[in-house]
Scaffold this active site. Structure first.
Site, PDB file in Angstrom:
ATOM      1  N   GLY A   1       1.225  -5.167  -9.039  1.00 54.80           N
ATOM      2  CA  GLY A   1       0.881  -6.361  -8.127  1.00 54.80           C
ATOM      3  C   GLY A   1      -0.675  -6.299  -7.601  1.00 54.80           C
ATOM      4  O   GLY A   1      -1.209  -7.095  -6.751  1.00 54.80           O
ATOM      5  N   ALA A   2      -1.459  -5.491  -8.112  1.00 45.67           N
ATOM      6  CA  ALA A   2      -2.904  -5.247  -7.644  1.00 45.67           C
ATOM      7  C   ALA A   2      -3.758  -6.385  -8.062  1.00 45.67           C
ATOM      8  O   ALA A   2      -4.639  -6.687  -7.324  1.00 45.67           O
ATOM      9  CB  ALA A   2      -3.454  -3.897  -8.621  1.00 45.67           C
ATOM     10  N   GLY A   3      -3.523  -6.991  -9.345  1.00 44.06           N
ATOM     11  CA  GLY A   3      -4.272  -8.243  -9.744  1.00 44.06           C
ATOM     12  C   GLY A   3      -4.039  -9.299  -8.695  1.00 44.06           C
ATOM     13  O   GLY A   3      -4.864 -10.031  -8.266  1.00 44.06           O
ATOM     14  N   ASP A   4      -2.808  -9.584  -8.463  1.00 47.00           N
ATOM     15  CA  ASP A   4      -2.436 -10.574  -7.370  1.00 47.00           C
ATOM     16  C   ASP A   4      -2.927 -10.471  -6.015  1.00 47.00           C
ATOM     17  O   ASP A   4      -3.415 -11.120  -5.438  1.00 47.00           O
ATOM     18  CB  ASP A   4      -0.919 -10.734  -7.172  1.00 47.00           C
ATOM     19  CG  ASP A   4      -0.277 -11.182  -8.666  1.00 47.00           C
ATOM     20  OD1 ASP A   4      -0.711 -11.954  -9.393  1.00 47.00           O
ATOM     21  OD2 ASP A   4       0.942 -10.874  -8.934  1.00 47.00           O
TER      22      ASP A   4
END
Length: 199
Positions: free
Chosen positions: A124-127
């Site tokens: 979820g780092a990109g989100d």
């Protein structure tokens, strides 16, 4: 299918976030947003056929490093970033994981380094990066401040297990960003560690 989509939901929004999982729907939505003066953020990991038309309606294209390398035609992420600027977006961003992000707007080029963090889970780092960027855009932040916020939210996310455990609330994020030299982002203790401390 585009049947049943309500343009009023977009026209009344403060911002529209689209990706390339359904290019037709994203193109339609971005076109409605552009007509209504609603800013559009694009999240794209890989180039897809027809993305050029979508880019013409996007204010903030945010792409992965692999996208930029493929898009630039020379294997260079920098070339991909430069090519993104040709489509008239307000701020083009290439994310680079632990290296932070690179961006271009007008004649300006900048690198926003990632914050130091003990990485526990990158899910979820990109989100999280997108969420931080969008939050900053809606606050009226400048390019450097917006990228700093995006990197901070992504860093907090990586400090926790799963996609949401590490995400900061607005107050915590504001406090962190207000520090002249932000400290390393602390990891979120696991439930097992918390239980051990209580014992």
């Amino acid at each position: 299918s585009l049947e049943g989509l309500d343009r009023r939901c977009i026209e009344s929004a403060r911002l529209l976030h689209v990706d390339v999982s359904d290019l037709d729907a994203s193109l339609w939505a971005a076109g409605v947003a552009r007509q209504a003066g609603v800013p559009v953020v694009l999240d794209a990991d890989e180039p897809v056929d027809g993305i050029e038309e979508l880019l013409g309606h996007v204010d903030f294209p945010v792409v992965s490093e692999s996208f930029a390398r493929a898009w630039g035609g020379s294997g260079s992420a920098e070339a991909g970033l430069e090519k993104l600027t040709e489509w008239g977006g307000r701020l083009a961003v290439v994310t680079a994981g632990a290296e932070g992000a690179r961006a271009a707007f007008g004649p300006h080029r900048l690198h926003a380094p990632a914050f130091g963090v003990r990485v526990r889970d990158t899910t979820g780092a990109g989100d999280a990066f997108h969420a931080g960027l969008i939050w900053a855009i809606l606050q009226g932040s400048g390019a450097e401040e917006a990228l700093r916020a995006a990197n901070a939210v992504a860093g907090f996310s990586c400090g926790g297990l799963g996609a949401q455990a590490g995400l900061p609330g607005e107050a915590r994020l504001r406090d962190f960003l207000a520090q002249p030299v932000s400290p390393p982002i602390p990891s979120i203790p696991s439930p097992r560690a918390e239980e051990g401390r209580r014992e």
